[in-house]
Design an enzyme around this catalytic site. Structure first.
Site, PDB file in Angstrom:
ATOM      1  N   ASP A  80       0.781  -1.247   0.000  1.00  0.00           N
ATOM      2  CA  ASP A  80       0.000   0.000   0.000  1.00  0.00           C
ATOM      3  C   ASP A  80       0.809   1.292   0.000  1.00  0.00           C
ATOM      4  O   ASP A  80       0.407   2.272   0.643  1.00  0.00           O
ATOM      5  CB  ASP A  80      -0.957   0.014   1.195  1.00  0.00           C
ATOM      6  CG  ASP A  80      -2.006  -1.073   1.112  1.00  0.00           C
ATOM      7  OD1 ASP A  80      -2.041  -1.801   0.117  1.00  0.00           O
ATOM      8  OD2 ASP A  80      -2.795  -1.203   2.071  1.00  0.00           O
TER       9      ASP A  80
ATOM     10  N   LYS B 203      -6.579  -5.002  -2.945  1.00  0.00           N
ATOM     11  CA  LYS B 203      -7.205  -5.589  -1.772  1.00  0.00           C
ATOM     12  C   LYS B 203      -8.250  -4.651  -1.182  1.00  0.00           C
ATOM     13  O   LYS B 203      -8.302  -3.464  -1.520  1.00  0.00           O
ATOM     14  CB  LYS B 203      -6.151  -5.960  -0.725  1.00  0.00           C
ATOM     15  CG  LYS B 203      -5.354  -4.791  -0.142  1.00  0.00           C
ATOM     16  CD  LYS B 203      -4.195  -5.325   0.707  1.00  0.00           C
ATOM     17  CE  LYS B 203      -3.421  -4.226   1.402  1.00  0.00           C
ATOM     18  NZ  LYS B 203      -4.124  -3.602   2.507  1.00  0.00           N
TER      19      LYS B 203
ATOM     20  N   ALA C   3       3.118   0.421   4.091  1.00  0.00           N
ATOM     21  CA  ALA C   3       2.327   1.266   4.985  1.00  0.00           C
ATOM     22  C   ALA C   3       0.946   0.645   5.214  1.00  0.00           C
ATOM     23  O   ALA C   3       0.441  -0.069   4.356  1.00  0.00           O
ATOM     24  CB  ALA C   3       2.185   2.661   4.377  1.00  0.00           C
ATOM     25  N   THR C   4       0.344   0.946   6.343  1.00  0.00           N
ATOM     26  CA  THR C   4       1.044   1.536   7.477  1.00  0.00           C
ATOM     27  C   THR C   4       1.578   0.428   8.377  1.00  0.00           C
ATOM     28  O   THR C   4       1.030  -0.671   8.393  1.00  0.00           O
ATOM     29  CB  THR C   4       0.129   2.451   8.311  1.00  0.00           C
ATOM     30  OG1 THR C   4      -0.963   1.672   8.839  1.00  0.00           O
ATOM     31  CG2 THR C   4      -0.400   3.593   7.466  1.00  0.00           C
TER      32      THR C   4
ATOM     33  N   CYS D  54      -1.759  -2.238   7.844  1.00  0.00           N
ATOM     34  CA  CYS D  54      -1.677  -3.243   6.786  1.00  0.00           C
ATOM     35  C   CYS D  54      -0.386  -4.043   6.798  1.00  0.00           C
ATOM     36  O   CYS D  54      -0.379  -5.214   6.428  1.00  0.00           O
ATOM     37  CB  CYS D  54      -1.895  -2.571   5.432  1.00  0.00           C
ATOM     38  SG  CYS D  54      -3.538  -1.803   5.288  1.00  0.00           S
TER      39      CYS D  54
END
Length: 216
Positions: free
Chosen positions: A34, A124, A152-153, A157
């Site tokens: 992410d 996701k 991140a974070t 995640c």
């Protein structure tokens, strides 16, 4: 890594038998969680200034390519129906996540990162990179035996992905410098928790060397 807690906490965890090192295989995969603009840029409601995280991750990706290690990127993105509706229970707790809409700037990978066509990209809906995604099947198909997880974070995640990775049976390495969060406290607490229970929190030079030499 240095603990953010006191020596009493360290003694409790040592007595409980936590914190032993994980084994390292010869076929790692680098999983970048992410690092989209919605998380890496402070202008977005879900974001912060993760410049250091992005720069460190770019170096890990370069090392992975040099070592023949597969790179898997994840992004979290919601359809208009999901972003505007009530089907995603997570939004009741974190309504700011509604800004992560498909096709928006918030869900684009940070342009400072070296995404390449040979890389894998997974979309996701939840915190873990594994939950509701084909990631576990992908890693199995690639023959991977170790998960190197960054992004991140850290407290959200990344930690969730580390927990699921070890539950699926992959030893987990988490390079601290290539992980970022909106605040230092949650970041440090998550790294402590990962190191104690789920994987090894490792230094930058250590993991660069590992990626460059263990992917063949």
């Amino acid at each position: 890594m240095p603990t953010p807690y006191d020596s009493d906490t360290d003694r409790v965890y040592e007595h409980a038998g936590f914190g032993s090192p994980v084994r390292r295989g010869s076929r790692p995969a680098l999983i970048v969680v992410d690092l989209t603009r919605g998380f890496t840029e402070p202008e977005f409601p879900t974001g912060g200034d993760l410049t250091t995280t992005v720069e460190a991750t770019a170096e890990l990706v370069a090392a992975a390519r040099a070592g023949g290690v597969p790179v898997v990127w994840t992004v979290i993105a919601y359809t208009p129906a999901e972003a505007d509706g009530e089907a995603i229970t997570w939004f009741a707790k974190a309504p700011g996540m509604r800004a992560l809409r498909e096709g928006s700037e918030a869900v684009a990978l940070d342009p400072r990162l070296p995404f390449a066509q040979q890389d894998h990209l997974i979309v996701k809906k939840g915190a873990s990179a594994f939950f509701g995604t084909p990631l576990a099947s992908l890693l199995t198909g690639l023959g991977c035996d170790t998960a190197v997880i960054c992004g991140a974070t850290t407290s959200g995640c990344v930690r969730a992905s580390a927990v699921d990775a070890v539950q699926y049976g992959w030893p987990v390495l988490v390079p601290a410098l290539a992980c970022g969060d909106r605040a230092a406290g949650p970041h440090e607490a998550a790294l402590f928790d990962i190191q104690a229970k789920y994987g090894d929190v490792v230094g930058h030079d250590d993991v660069v060397k590992y990626l460059m030499t263990k992917g063949d």
